[in-house]
Design a protein around this motif. Structure first.
Motif, mmCIF file in Angstrom:
data_model
loop_
_atom_site.group_PDB
_atom_site.id
_atom_site.type_symbol
_atom_site.label_atom_id
_atom_site.label_comp_id
_atom_site.label_asym_id
_atom_site.label_seq_id
_atom_site.Cartn_x
_atom_site.Cartn_y
_atom_site.Cartn_z
ATOM 1 N N VAL A 80 -0.441 -5.370 -0.865
ATOM 2 C CA VAL A 80 -1.064 -4.018 -1.757
ATOM 3 C C VAL A 80 -0.176 -2.884 -1.153
ATOM 4 O O VAL A 80 -0.702 -2.367 -0.117
ATOM 5 C CB VAL A 80 -2.615 -3.923 -1.617
ATOM 6 C CG1 VAL A 80 -3.009 -2.970 -2.588
ATOM 7 C CG2 VAL A 80 -3.222 -5.355 -1.884
ATOM 8 N N VAL A 81 0.344 -2.156 -2.215
ATOM 9 C CA VAL A 81 1.142 -0.980 -1.631
ATOM 10 C C VAL A 81 0.894 -0.021 -2.785
ATOM 11 O O VAL A 81 0.566 -0.365 -4.041
ATOM 12 C CB VAL A 81 2.592 -1.085 -1.475
ATOM 13 C CG1 VAL A 81 2.850 -1.957 -0.240
ATOM 14 C CG2 VAL A 81 3.262 -1.803 -2.449
ATOM 15 N N PRO A 82 0.971 1.492 -2.577
ATOM 16 C CA PRO A 82 1.000 2.467 -3.640
ATOM 17 C C PRO A 82 2.098 2.305 -4.617
ATOM 18 O O PRO A 82 3.228 2.114 -3.991
ATOM 19 C CB PRO A 82 1.007 3.652 -2.698
ATOM 20 C CG PRO A 82 0.548 3.213 -1.434
ATOM 21 C CD PRO A 82 1.100 1.927 -1.128
ATOM 22 N N ALA A 83 1.682 2.111 -5.737
ATOM 23 C CA ALA A 83 2.849 2.408 -6.792
ATOM 24 C C ALA A 83 2.772 4.069 -7.373
ATOM 25 O O ALA A 83 1.829 4.695 -7.456
ATOM 26 C CB ALA A 83 2.588 1.753 -8.027
ATOM 27 N N ARG A 84 3.941 4.875 -7.266
ATOM 28 C CA ARG A 84 4.196 6.037 -7.592
ATOM 29 C C ARG A 84 4.890 5.957 -9.062
ATOM 30 O O ARG A 84 5.826 5.379 -9.234
ATOM 31 C CB ARG A 84 5.127 6.800 -6.607
ATOM 32 C CG ARG A 84 4.562 6.879 -5.217
ATOM 33 C CD ARG A 84 5.176 7.295 -4.028
ATOM 34 N NE ARG A 84 4.679 7.740 -2.825
ATOM 35 C CZ ARG A 84 4.411 6.589 -1.986
ATOM 36 N NH1 ARG A 84 4.847 5.383 -2.065
ATOM 37 N NH2 ARG A 84 3.539 6.652 -0.580
ATOM 38 N N SER A 85 4.613 6.977 -9.693
ATOM 39 C CA SER A 85 5.092 7.353 -10.991
ATOM 40 C C SER A 85 4.714 8.716 -11.687
ATOM 41 O O SER A 85 3.984 9.514 -10.748
ATOM 42 C CB SER A 85 4.713 6.209 -12.082
ATOM 43 O OG SER A 85 3.219 6.481 -12.459
ATOM 44 N N ILE A 86 5.099 8.881 -12.743
ATOM 45 C CA ILE A 86 4.896 10.366 -13.416
ATOM 46 C C ILE A 86 4.203 9.967 -14.648
ATOM 47 O O ILE A 86 4.359 9.173 -15.355
ATOM 48 C CB ILE A 86 6.345 10.981 -13.704
ATOM 49 C CG1 ILE A 86 7.207 11.234 -12.628
ATOM 50 C CG2 ILE A 86 5.904 12.086 -14.524
ATOM 51 C CD1 ILE A 86 6.553 12.291 -11.623
ATOM 52 N N LEU A 87 2.822 10.901 -14.649
ATOM 53 C CA LEU A 87 2.123 10.710 -15.849
ATOM 54 C C LEU A 87 2.634 11.965 -17.043
ATOM 55 O O LEU A 87 2.521 13.081 -16.420
ATOM 56 C CB LEU A 87 0.596 11.024 -15.293
ATOM 57 C CG LEU A 87 -0.374 10.802 -16.296
ATOM 58 C CD1 LEU A 87 -0.264 9.410 -17.035
ATOM 59 C CD2 LEU A 87 -1.999 11.058 -15.767
#
Length: 114
Positions: A80-87
């Motif tokens: 389980v790892v953080p997912a990074r993106s743009i909102l």
């Protein structure tokens, strides 16, 4: 979580039951950090409004797994790892589907409009 924190707490309200949240702002940078926890087994639609902001994009960092008992182990340290993106949004308003069993940090950068 600890790297995404301001030095002043902001008022925050929610029209959606079952979510836990807090908001802070960095007084030097103007960055607003909204933290949302959804402990439920289903995703929750939400509208995030950053009053006084004109941002059309926000940083999004999500830690989630369909299995609420999931976790990292020595055998699988990246389960389980953080997912990074743009909102994407408009005028400081963003539609966001808060994932089930998740912790989310939404970061809006820049100063407020005057």
């Amino acid at each position: 979580f600890a790297r995404n924190v301001g030095d002043r707490v902001l008022p925050a309200t929610a029209g959606t039951a079952g979510l836990y949240y807090s908001a802070t702002i960095g007084s030097r940078t103007g960055a607003v950090y909204l933290k949302i926890v959804n402990p439920a087994a289903q995703s929750v639609p939400s509208q995030l409004t950053f009053a006084g902001r004109t941002a059309s994009a926000a940083g999004l960092e999500v830690l989630s797994d369909p299995d609420p008992q999931a976790g990292n182990t020595l055998a699988d340290p990246s389960a389980v790892v953080p997912a990074r993106s743009i909102l994407r949004g408009s005028g400081g308003v963003f539609a966001y589907q808060v994932p089930a069993n998740s912790v989310t940090v939404v970061t809006v950068r820049g100063r407020a409009r005057h």
